[in-house]
Design a protein around this motif. Structure first.
Motif, PDB file in Angstrom:
ATOM      1  N   ALA A 119     -12.049  25.965-100.272  1.00 19.28           N
ATOM      2  CA  ALA A 119     -13.062  26.665 -99.897  1.00 19.28           C
ATOM      3  C   ALA A 119     -13.438  26.364 -98.688  1.00 19.28           C
ATOM      4  O   ALA A 119     -13.216  25.321 -98.481  1.00 19.28           O
ATOM      5  N   LYS A 120     -13.929  27.607 -97.460  1.00 12.12           N
ATOM      6  CA  LYS A 120     -14.154  26.598 -96.681  1.00 12.12           C
ATOM      7  C   LYS A 120     -15.367  26.268 -96.231  1.00 12.12           C
ATOM      8  O   LYS A 120     -16.757  26.568 -97.001  1.00 12.12           O
ATOM      9  N   GLY A 121     -15.578  24.653 -96.094  1.00 14.17           N
ATOM     10  CA  GLY A 121     -16.410  23.746 -95.466  1.00 14.17           C
ATOM     11  C   GLY A 121     -16.826  23.244 -96.869  1.00 14.17           C
ATOM     12  O   GLY A 121     -17.287  22.311 -96.689  1.00 14.17           O
ATOM     13  N   SER A 122     -15.245  22.775 -97.297  1.00 12.36           N
ATOM     14  CA  SER A 122     -15.702  21.987 -98.939  1.00 12.36           C
ATOM     15  C   SER A 122     -15.079  20.448 -98.516  1.00 12.36           C
ATOM     16  O   SER A 122     -14.713  20.583 -96.696  1.00 12.36           O
ATOM     17  N   ALA A 123     -16.151  19.556 -99.416  1.00  9.78           N
ATOM     18  CA  ALA A 123     -15.226  18.480 -99.316  1.00  9.78           C
ATOM     19  C   ALA A 123     -15.716  18.226-100.132  1.00  9.78           C
ATOM     20  O   ALA A 123     -16.201  18.002-101.346  1.00  9.78           O
ATOM     21  N   VAL A 124     -15.045  16.500-100.811  1.00 12.02           N
ATOM     22  CA  VAL A 124     -15.097  16.098-101.950  1.00 12.02           C
ATOM     23  C   VAL A 124     -15.732  14.379-101.720  1.00 12.02           C
ATOM     24  O   VAL A 124     -15.202  13.606-100.545  1.00 12.02           O
ATOM     25  N   LEU A 125     -16.615  14.012-102.374  1.00 13.89           N
ATOM     26  CA  LEU A 125     -17.128  12.944-102.198  1.00 13.89           C
ATOM     27  C   LEU A 125     -17.396  11.661-103.626  1.00 13.89           C
ATOM     28  O   LEU A 125     -17.957  12.382-104.326  1.00 13.89           O
ATOM     29  N   GLY A 172      -0.686  24.809 -99.776  1.00 14.40           N
ATOM     30  CA  GLY A 172      -0.467  25.591 -98.428  1.00 14.40           C
ATOM     31  C   GLY A 172      -1.820  25.817 -98.174  1.00 14.40           C
ATOM     32  O   GLY A 172      -2.719  26.471 -96.439  1.00 14.40           O
ATOM     33  N   ALA A 173      -2.977  25.468 -98.485  1.00  9.59           N
ATOM     34  CA  ALA A 173      -4.405  25.827 -98.122  1.00  9.59           C
ATOM     35  C   ALA A 173      -4.455  25.035 -97.109  1.00  9.59           C
ATOM     36  O   ALA A 173      -4.455  23.811 -96.873  1.00  9.59           O
ATOM     37  N   SER A 174      -5.974  24.760 -96.450  1.00  3.62           N
ATOM     38  CA  SER A 174      -6.710  23.803 -95.414  1.00  3.62           C
ATOM     39  C   SER A 174      -6.490  22.766 -95.696  1.00  3.62           C
ATOM     40  O   SER A 174      -6.901  22.712 -97.071  1.00  3.62           O
ATOM     41  N   PRO A 175      -6.627  22.219 -95.139  1.00  2.00           N
ATOM     42  CA  PRO A 175      -6.851  20.045 -96.160  1.00  2.00           C
ATOM     43  C   PRO A 175      -8.097  20.276 -96.712  1.00  2.00           C
ATOM     44  O   PRO A 175      -9.092  20.861 -95.546  1.00  2.00           O
ATOM     45  N   GLY A 188     -10.250  10.691 -95.814  1.00  2.00           N
ATOM     46  CA  GLY A 188      -8.874  10.786 -96.849  1.00  2.00           C
ATOM     47  C   GLY A 188      -8.793  12.291 -95.948  1.00  2.00           C
ATOM     48  O   GLY A 188     -10.091  12.747 -96.430  1.00  2.00           O
ATOM     49  N   ARG A 189      -7.718  12.743 -96.761  1.00  2.00           N
ATOM     50  CA  ARG A 189      -8.047  14.677 -97.178  1.00  2.00           C
ATOM     51  C   ARG A 189      -7.101  14.858 -98.491  1.00  2.00           C
ATOM     52  O   ARG A 189      -5.988  14.627 -98.778  1.00  2.00           O
ATOM     53  N   TYR A 190      -7.277  15.981 -98.786  1.00  2.00           N
ATOM     54  CA  TYR A 190      -6.769  16.616 -99.944  1.00  2.00           C
ATOM     55  C   TYR A 190      -5.644  17.507 -99.587  1.00  2.00           C
ATOM     56  O   TYR A 190      -5.915  18.763 -98.950  1.00  2.00           O
ATOM     57  N   GLU A 191      -4.305  18.060 -99.412  1.00  2.00           N
ATOM     58  CA  GLU A 191      -3.240  18.743 -98.619  1.00  2.00           C
ATOM     59  C   GLU A 191      -2.358  19.062 -99.587  1.00  2.00           C
ATOM     60  O   GLU A 191      -1.542  17.534-100.271  1.00  2.00           O
ATOM     61  N   ASN A 192      -1.680  19.922 -99.952  1.00  2.00           N
ATOM     62  CA  ASN A 192      -0.873  20.089-100.888  1.00  2.00           C
ATOM     63  C   ASN A 192      -0.348  19.003-101.871  1.00  2.00           C
ATOM     64  O   ASN A 192       0.534  19.137-102.348  1.00  2.00           O
ATOM     65  N   GLY A 193      -1.374  19.908-102.217  1.00  2.00           N
ATOM     66  CA  GLY A 193      -1.654  18.667-103.346  1.00  2.00           C
ATOM     67  C   GLY A 193      -1.507  17.632-103.871  1.00  2.00           C
ATOM     68  O   GLY A 193      -1.693  17.619-105.245  1.00  2.00           O
ATOM     69  N   GLN A 194      -1.562  16.452-103.182  1.00  2.00           N
ATOM     70  CA  GLN A 194      -2.103  15.196-102.552  1.00  2.00           C
ATOM     71  C   GLN A 194      -2.997  14.319-102.479  1.00  2.00           C
ATOM     72  O   GLN A 194      -3.486  15.271-101.125  1.00  2.00           O
TER      73      GLN A 194
END
Length: 169
Positions: A1-7, A97-100, A128-134
Motif C-alpha cells: 500500500a502507498k506509504g507503507s513500511a515494515v519495522l 510487481g508492486a512498488s518496493p 532494506g526493502r521487500y520487492e517482488n516477493g523477497q
C-alpha cells in the motif's frame, strides 16, 4: 500500500544472545569437544581439527550450515521470508510487481551504564526493502544491496555498526 513500511523491533536479548553464543562457540580451545560449533573442523565432528585460513584466522561456518542453531535476521528474512513470528510477506502486503516496501530492522544496545544521570545506550538501524516477493538488505554505507555472499557472513549484534546496521543518532 502507498506509504507503507515494515519495522522489525528486534528483541533486546538478540544482541546479547547472539554475541554470547557466537563468541562462546568460536573458541576451539574450550569448545572443540562440543558437537555444534560455529567454526569449520576436519572432520566435522566433536574433536575435529579446527580449520584456519592462510592468515591464521579461524574459518567460520556460513549461516546456512548453522540453520538449526542460529541465523541472523537478514539471513532469515531473505531465505525464509520471516523472522520470529513476523512473515515479511504478510507484513509488507505487497504482491509481486508492486512498488518496493521499505523494511527497517532496529535494536537497542544497553549495557546498564549511566553517565551524569543519563543511561548510555545505542540504537542501531538497518534498512532494506521487500520487492517482488523477497527481502533485500541494503549495506549500511549505502554502497549497494547485499549480494548472496553477504547474507552468508555472520557478525554479532554487539552495539557497533557493521555491514548491515548503522548507528542511529
Amino acid at each position: 500500500a502507498k506509504g507503507s513500511a515494515v519495522l522489525y523491533l528486534l528483541d533486546a536479548k538478540l544482541s546479547s544472545l547472539s554475541t554470547i553464543w557466537m563468541e562462546a562457540k568460536r573458541k576451539p580451545e574450550t569448545n572443540n569437544h562440543y558437537h555444534h560449533v560455529v567454526y569449520q573442523r576436519n572432520p566435522e565432528e566433536a574433536g575435529g581439527e579446527p580449520m584456519y585460513d592462510k592468515d591464521g584466522k579461524l574459518l567460520m561456518k556460513p549461516p546456512s550450515a548453522l540453520y538449526h542453531l542460529w541465523r541472523s535476521v537478514e539471513y532469515s528474512l531473505r531465505h525464509d521470508g520471516a523472522y520470529s513470528n513476523g512473515s515479511i510477506h504478510v507484513l509488507a502486503d505487497a504482491p509481486p510487481g508492486a512498488s518496493p516496501v521499505p523494511v527497517f530492522l532496529s535494536y537497542l544496545w544497553y549495557e546498564g551504564k549511566v553517565l551524569d544521570g543519563q543511561p548510555q545506550y545505542k540504537i542501531l538501524v538497518a534498512s532494506g526493502r521487500y520487492e517482488n516477493g523477497q527481502f533485500i538488505a541494503e549495506k549500511a554505507d549505502d554502497s549497494s544491496d547485499f549480494c548472496d555472499a553477504d547474507y552468508e557472513m555472520m557478525e554479532p549484534c554487539n552495539g557497533e555498526p557493521n555491514r548491515l546496521f548503522r548507528l542511529f543518532t
